[in-house]
Design a protein around this motif. Sequence first.
Motif, PDB file in Angstrom:
ATOM      1  N   THR A  97      43.992  43.715  36.382  1.00 56.21           N
ATOM      2  CA  THR A  97      43.387  44.132  36.720  1.00 56.21           C
ATOM      3  C   THR A  97      42.521  45.419  35.539  1.00 56.21           C
ATOM      4  O   THR A  97      42.292  46.206  35.774  1.00 56.21           O
ATOM      5  N   THR A  98      42.273  44.662  34.287  1.00 59.16           N
ATOM      6  CA  THR A  98      41.729  45.582  33.382  1.00 59.16           C
ATOM      7  C   THR A  98      40.828  44.114  32.615  1.00 59.16           C
ATOM      8  O   THR A  98      40.227  42.906  32.909  1.00 59.16           O
ATOM      9  N   ILE A  99      39.668  45.123  32.547  1.00 58.35           N
ATOM     10  CA  ILE A  99      37.774  44.020  32.163  1.00 58.35           C
ATOM     11  C   ILE A  99      38.466  43.915  30.557  1.00 58.35           C
ATOM     12  O   ILE A  99      37.982  44.647  29.511  1.00 58.35           O
ATOM     13  N   ASP A 100      37.981  42.546  30.465  1.00 56.22           N
ATOM     14  CA  ASP A 100      38.325  42.671  28.496  1.00 56.22           C
ATOM     15  C   ASP A 100      36.068  42.101  28.558  1.00 56.22           C
ATOM     16  O   ASP A 100      35.499  41.931  28.848  1.00 56.22           O
ATOM     17  N   PRO A 101      36.562  43.732  27.561  1.00 53.39           N
ATOM     18  CA  PRO A 101      34.849  43.818  27.475  1.00 53.39           C
ATOM     19  C   PRO A 101      34.318  42.884  26.629  1.00 53.39           C
ATOM     20  O   PRO A 101      32.956  42.470  26.020  1.00 53.39           O
ATOM     21  N   GLU A 102      34.994  41.536  25.995  1.00 48.72           N
ATOM     22  CA  GLU A 102      34.317  40.340  24.972  1.00 48.72           C
ATOM     23  C   GLU A 102      34.500  39.259  25.977  1.00 48.72           C
ATOM     24  O   GLU A 102      34.345  38.506  25.513  1.00 48.72           O
ATOM     25  N   ASP A 104      32.614  36.824  28.721  1.00 46.36           N
ATOM     26  CA  ASP A 104      31.837  36.332  29.059  1.00 46.36           C
ATOM     27  C   ASP A 104      31.614  35.918  30.839  1.00 46.36           C
ATOM     28  O   ASP A 104      32.230  35.248  31.240  1.00 46.36           O
ATOM     29  N   LEU A 105      31.060  36.778  31.509  1.00 46.84           N
ATOM     30  CA  LEU A 105      31.740  37.116  32.712  1.00 46.84           C
ATOM     31  C   LEU A 105      30.689  35.559  33.472  1.00 46.84           C
ATOM     32  O   LEU A 105      31.103  35.713  34.823  1.00 46.84           O
ATOM     33  N   ASN A 106      29.768  35.860  32.420  1.00 50.42           N
ATOM     34  CA  ASN A 106      28.794  34.239  33.459  1.00 50.42           C
ATOM     35  C   ASN A 106      29.532  32.819  33.468  1.00 50.42           C
ATOM     36  O   ASN A 106      29.084  31.896  34.552  1.00 50.42           O
ATOM     37  N   LYS A 107      31.142  32.872  32.242  1.00 57.15           N
ATOM     38  CA  LYS A 107      31.517  31.288  32.934  1.00 57.15           C
ATOM     39  C   LYS A 107      32.417  31.599  34.070  1.00 57.15           C
ATOM     40  O   LYS A 107      33.089  30.973  34.421  1.00 57.15           O
ATOM     41  N   LEU A 108      32.906  32.936  34.776  1.00 56.37           N
ATOM     42  CA  LEU A 108      33.940  32.898  36.411  1.00 56.37           C
ATOM     43  C   LEU A 108      33.277  32.104  37.204  1.00 56.37           C
ATOM     44  O   LEU A 108      32.029  32.168  37.384  1.00 56.37           O
ATOM     45  N   ASP A 109      34.305  31.926  37.940  1.00 60.47           N
ATOM     46  CA  ASP A 109      33.638  31.696  39.538  1.00 60.47           C
ATOM     47  C   ASP A 109      33.178  33.267  40.349  1.00 60.47           C
ATOM     48  O   ASP A 109      33.744  34.181  40.039  1.00 60.47           O
ATOM     49  N   ASP A 110      32.951  32.893  41.566  1.00 56.20           N
ATOM     50  CA  ASP A 110      32.078  33.947  42.305  1.00 56.20           C
ATOM     51  C   ASP A 110      33.172  34.384  42.473  1.00 56.20           C
ATOM     52  O   ASP A 110      33.384  36.026  42.358  1.00 56.20           O
ATOM     53  N   ARG A 111      34.490  34.225  42.511  1.00 56.16           N
ATOM     54  CA  ARG A 111      36.174  34.734  43.224  1.00 56.16           C
ATOM     55  C   ARG A 111      36.361  36.005  42.451  1.00 56.16           C
ATOM     56  O   ARG A 111      36.536  37.145  42.467  1.00 56.16           O
ATOM     57  N   GLU A 112      35.857  35.411  41.060  1.00 55.90           N
ATOM     58  CA  GLU A 112      36.945  36.124  39.936  1.00 55.90           C
ATOM     59  C   GLU A 112      35.247  37.166  39.349  1.00 55.90           C
ATOM     60  O   GLU A 112      36.303  37.986  39.311  1.00 55.90           O
ATOM     61  N   LEU A 113      34.007  36.735  39.720  1.00 57.62           N
ATOM     62  CA  LEU A 113      33.505  37.931  39.486  1.00 57.62           C
ATOM     63  C   LEU A 113      33.125  39.214  40.217  1.00 57.62           C
ATOM     64  O   LEU A 113      33.670  39.864  39.726  1.00 57.62           O
ATOM     65  N   ALA A 114      33.751  38.570  41.208  1.00 57.04           N
ATOM     66  CA  ALA A 114      33.624  40.081  42.059  1.00 57.04           C
ATOM     67  C   ALA A 114      35.167  40.058  42.402  1.00 57.04           C
ATOM     68  O   ALA A 114      34.921  41.983  42.101  1.00 57.04           O
ATOM     69  N   ARG A 116      36.333  40.847  39.207  1.00 53.50           N
ATOM     70  CA  ARG A 116      36.217  42.185  38.426  1.00 53.50           C
ATOM     71  C   ARG A 116      34.803  42.932  38.468  1.00 53.50           C
ATOM     72  O   ARG A 116      35.438  44.054  37.938  1.00 53.50           O
ATOM     73  N   LYS A 117      33.725  43.117  39.485  1.00 53.93           N
ATOM     74  CA  LYS A 117      33.223  43.996  39.819  1.00 53.93           C
ATOM     75  C   LYS A 117      33.795  45.025  40.470  1.00 53.93           C
ATOM     76  O   LYS A 117      33.059  46.242  40.223  1.00 53.93           O
ATOM     77  N   ARG A 118      34.032  44.559  41.356  1.00 51.09           N
ATOM     78  CA  ARG A 118      35.456  45.560  41.965  1.00 51.09           C
ATOM     79  C   ARG A 118      35.841  46.228  41.492  1.00 51.09           C
ATOM     80  O   ARG A 118      36.087  46.959  41.322  1.00 51.09           O
ATOM     81  N   ILE A 119      37.372  45.553  40.394  1.00 48.53           N
ATOM     82  CA  ILE A 119      37.595  46.320  38.970  1.00 48.53           C
ATOM     83  C   ILE A 119      36.137  47.674  38.236  1.00 48.53           C
ATOM     84  O   ILE A 119      36.976  48.763  38.409  1.00 48.53           O
ATOM     85  N   MET A 120      35.467  46.928  37.853  1.00 49.27           N
ATOM     86  CA  MET A 120      34.508  47.889  37.430  1.00 49.27           C
ATOM     87  C   MET A 120      34.725  48.989  38.563  1.00 49.27           C
ATOM     88  O   MET A 120      33.881  50.570  37.892  1.00 49.27           O
ATOM     89  N   ASP A 121      33.861  48.877  39.806  1.00 46.91           N
ATOM     90  CA  ASP A 121      33.019  49.726  40.827  1.00 46.91           C
ATOM     91  C   ASP A 121      34.393  51.289  41.154  1.00 46.91           C
ATOM     92  O   ASP A 121      34.083  51.503  40.725  1.00 46.91           O
ATOM     93  N   GLU A 122      35.611  50.638  40.794  1.00 40.46           N
ATOM     94  CA  GLU A 122      36.928  52.001  40.616  1.00 40.46           C
ATOM     95  C   GLU A 122      37.045  52.576  39.856  1.00 40.46           C
ATOM     96  O   GLU A 122      36.874  53.477  39.960  1.00 40.46           O
ATOM     97  N   LEU A 123      36.704  51.665  38.627  1.00 35.15           N
ATOM     98  CA  LEU A 123      37.352  52.035  36.933  1.00 35.15           C
ATOM     99  C   LEU A 123      35.563  53.344  37.366  1.00 35.15           C
ATOM    100  O   LEU A 123      35.812  54.403  36.251  1.00 35.15           O
ATOM    101  N   PHE A 124      34.441  53.253  37.488  1.00 36.63           N
ATOM    102  CA  PHE A 124      33.619  53.383  37.542  1.00 36.63           C
ATOM    103  C   PHE A 124      33.667  55.355  38.085  1.00 36.63           C
ATOM    104  O   PHE A 124      33.699  55.900  38.152  1.00 36.63           O
ATOM    105  N   GLU A 125      34.016  55.015  39.809  1.00 34.41           N
ATOM    106  CA  GLU A 125      33.957  56.143  40.715  1.00 34.41           C
ATOM    107  C   GLU A 125      35.161  56.738  40.143  1.00 34.41           C
ATOM    108  O   GLU A 125      35.437  58.240  40.510  1.00 34.41           O
ATOM    109  N   LYS A 126      36.305  56.196  39.535  1.00 33.86           N
ATOM    110  CA  LYS A 126      36.956  57.172  39.374  1.00 33.86           C
ATOM    111  C   LYS A 126      37.193  58.194  38.227  1.00 33.86           C
ATOM    112  O   LYS A 126      37.111  59.272  37.895  1.00 33.86           O
TER     113      LYS A 126
END
Length: 163
Positions: A97-102, A104-114, A116-126
């Motif tokens: 549930t945490t994002i590692d800033p180091e 590489d999100l380009n190496k993730l598959d679509d499910r894992e990328l989605a 991570r994006k959901r986690i970032m959106d929740e953190l932004f809204e919070k």
Amino acid sequence: MMCTAKKCGIRFQPPAIILIYEHEIKGKSRQRIMPVRNFSKFSDCTRAAEQLKNNPRHKSYLEQVSLRQLEKLFSVLRGNLRGQSLAETMEQIQRETTIDPEEDLNKLDDRELAKRKRIMDELFEKNRKKKDDPNFVYDIEVEFPQDEQVLSCGWDTESADEF
């Protein structure tokens, strides 16, 4: 049904989600036990949480419980079914549930990328400041201290001479 969720937890044997809620009209605290069926150590926690939240029998009780919280409870249950200790499971959930800033999100598959994006959106809204917040300031100007001398690039000065 008018109810306010107070606490939500999990029972391992037999597997169940336990909700403690308060009936708004009567003002009494009650406990609802929702059995978890057809869940194994290979099950998808997100899907199981969505199915429980959308179940017609439990829907009115789980309105105030976030889908994220239900996912975490199912993750704890899945960790228990895999034989992990509670500490190991909680550490794994924290890593997921945490994002590692180091990373590489380009190496993730679509499910894992989605995910991570959901986690970032929740953190932004919070962390977002809204106009209704008491500490909201419309126009903030910040001067950042410069510890080192700013170096200019050669290409930057050359292109300025051409215009």
